[in-house]
Design an enzyme around this catalytic site. Structure first.
Site, PDB file in Angstrom:
ATOM      1  N   ILE A 245       2.896   3.960  -2.846  1.00  0.00           N
ATOM      2  CA  ILE A 245       3.079   4.270  -4.274  1.00  0.00           C
ATOM      3  C   ILE A 245       4.534   4.000  -4.654  1.00  0.00           C
ATOM      4  CG2 ILE A 245       3.086   6.147  -5.969  1.00  0.00           C
ATOM      5  CD1 ILE A 245       0.605   7.256  -4.499  1.00  0.00           C
TER       6      ILE A 245
ATOM      7  N   HIS B  23      -5.153  -5.454  -8.257  1.00  0.00           N
ATOM      8  CA  HIS B  23      -6.034  -4.386  -7.771  1.00  0.00           C
ATOM      9  C   HIS B  23      -7.468  -4.913  -7.692  1.00  0.00           C
ATOM     10  CE1 HIS B  23      -7.180  -0.261  -6.934  1.00  0.00           C
ATOM     11  NE2 HIS B  23      -8.218  -0.460  -7.712  1.00  0.00           N
TER      12      HIS B  23
ATOM     13  N   LEU C  90      -0.655   5.511 -11.785  1.00  0.00           N
ATOM     14  CA  LEU C  90      -1.159   4.726 -10.646  1.00  0.00           C
ATOM     15  C   LEU C  90      -2.368   3.872 -11.043  1.00  0.00           C
ATOM     16  CD1 LEU C  90      -0.913   4.183  -7.565  1.00  0.00           C
ATOM     17  CD2 LEU C  90      -2.573   6.015  -7.239  1.00  0.00           C
TER      18      LEU C  90
ATOM     19  N   MET D   8       0.821  -1.203   0.000  1.00  0.00           N
ATOM     20  CA  MET D   8       0.000   0.000   0.000  1.00  0.00           C
ATOM     21  C   MET D   8       0.863   1.265   0.000  1.00  0.00           C
ATOM     22  SD  MET D   8      -2.683  -1.645  -0.306  1.00  0.00           S
ATOM     23  CE  MET D   8      -4.165  -0.698  -0.076  1.00  0.00           C
TER      24      MET D   8
HETATM   25  C1  GAR Z   1      -6.005  -7.073  -1.923  1.00  0.00           C
HETATM   26  O1  GAR Z   1      -7.412  -6.987  -2.027  1.00  0.00           O
HETATM   27  C2  GAR Z   1      -5.355  -6.263  -3.028  1.00  0.00           C
HETATM   28  O2  GAR Z   1      -6.053  -6.303  -4.235  1.00  0.00           O
HETATM   29  C3  GAR Z   1      -5.403  -4.890  -2.434  1.00  0.00           C
HETATM   30  O3  GAR Z   1      -5.074  -5.072  -1.071  1.00  0.00           O
HETATM   31  C4  GAR Z   1      -5.510  -6.360  -0.680  1.00  0.00           C
HETATM   32  C5  GAR Z   1      -4.327  -7.075  -0.065  1.00  0.00           C
HETATM   33  O4  GAR Z   1      -4.740  -8.287   0.494  1.00  0.00           O
HETATM   34  N1  GAR Z   1      -4.460  -4.024  -3.077  1.00  0.00           N
HETATM   35  C6  GAR Z   1      -4.749  -2.767  -3.382  1.00  0.00           C
HETATM   36  O5  GAR Z   1      -5.796  -2.235  -3.106  1.00  0.00           O
HETATM   37  C7  GAR Z   1      -3.631  -2.028  -4.101  1.00  0.00           C
HETATM   38  N2  GAR Z   1      -4.128  -0.844  -4.685  1.00  0.00           N
HETATM   39  P1  GAR Z   1      -3.668  -9.365   0.935  1.00  0.00           P
HETATM   40  O6  GAR Z   1      -2.616  -8.634   1.782  1.00  0.00           O
HETATM   41  O7  GAR Z   1      -4.450 -10.352   1.739  1.00  0.00           O
HETATM   42  O8  GAR Z   1      -3.087  -9.962  -0.306  1.00  0.00           O
END
Ligand code: GAR
Length: 212
Positions: free
Chosen positions: A98, A115, A150, A96
């Site tokens: 950039i 994403h 992004l 999380m």
């Molecule tokens: C997931 O849903 C992924 O798509 C999202 O964070 C979560 C991580 O879950 N990523 C974003 O939103 C990036 N922009 P995880 O740590 O259980 O894999």
């Protein structure tokens, strides 16, 4: 049987690590021809660090971006760690933060992100909440190459998830997550088979077993 060479992966995480776990499971089951050489978290409390430990990932690091003099120095350290382990593909799995120009240029065309929406809809944070608020009937997830735009890099794979009238952010996020875990390993396997050809904003997927 998997015929491609085993690729070396580095994974950046910030939290839970369920996508990381799905990738590790796909490697264990032989579905994915890769090794995870290193997992780096920018958050020392990330539960994903335990996931990496339990699966015996050889190098697990926590790097606090704020402990560095500049974002460039932080990313330079990440690059040194990845390159010293021969990492070919950098996988962002719930990272999380950039990605800055230093890391982008070191892994240009060799960095993927997952994403939780059908991009280009609902970029940025809380994509599932954005989808519910927009009243869409279909959402989903996207694996894409990372660029300086992004959540806007070339799309590799997407999977649709139906939104029901009684969905909450949590129920929708859960179903999207299952799809994420399904397509991320497939996208990585396509990369390892050298079947992804980037052509501007478009990713062409070569057929199995040779050039088209
Ligand atoms: C997931 O849903 C992924 O798509 C999202 O964070 C979560 C991580 O879950 N990523 C974003 O939103 C990036 N922009 P995880 O740590 O259980 O894999």
């Amino acid at each position: 049987m998997l015929t491609s060479d085993k690729i070396k992966i580095g994974v950046l995480i910030s939290g839970r690590g369920s996508n990381l776990e799905a990738i590790l499971n796909a490697i264990s089951s032989g579905e994915l021809n890769a090794t995870i050489e290193v997992v780096i978290s920018n958050n020392m409390h990330a539960p994903g660090l335990h996931v990496a430990r339990e699966h015996g990932v050889p190098k697990i690091l926590t790097l606090d971006a704020l402990a560095y003099a500049s974002p460039q120095e932080y990313e330079t350290h990440i690059i040194e760690e990845l390159k010293s382990d021969g990492v070919q593909l950098l996988v962002l799995a719930g990272y999380m933060k950039i990605v800055g120009p230093t890391l982008l240029s070191a892994f240009k065309d060799h960095m993927m992100n997952i994403h939780p929406s059908l991009l280009p809809s609902f970029k940025g944070l809380n994509a599932q909440k954005q989808a519910l608020e927009a009243g869409v009937k279909v959402s989903g997830c996207t694996v894409h190459f990372v660029t300086d735009d992004l959540d806007g890099g070339p799309i590799i794979l997407q999977q649709a998830v139906l939104v029901s009238d009684d969905d909450t952010e949590s129920s929708l996020s859960h179903r999207i997550l299952l799809s994420e875990q399904d397509i991320y390993k497939k996208a990585i396997q396509l990369y390892s088979e050298k079947r992804l050809v980037i052509d501007g904003q478009f990713v062409r997927i070569l057929p199995e077993g040779g050039m088209s």
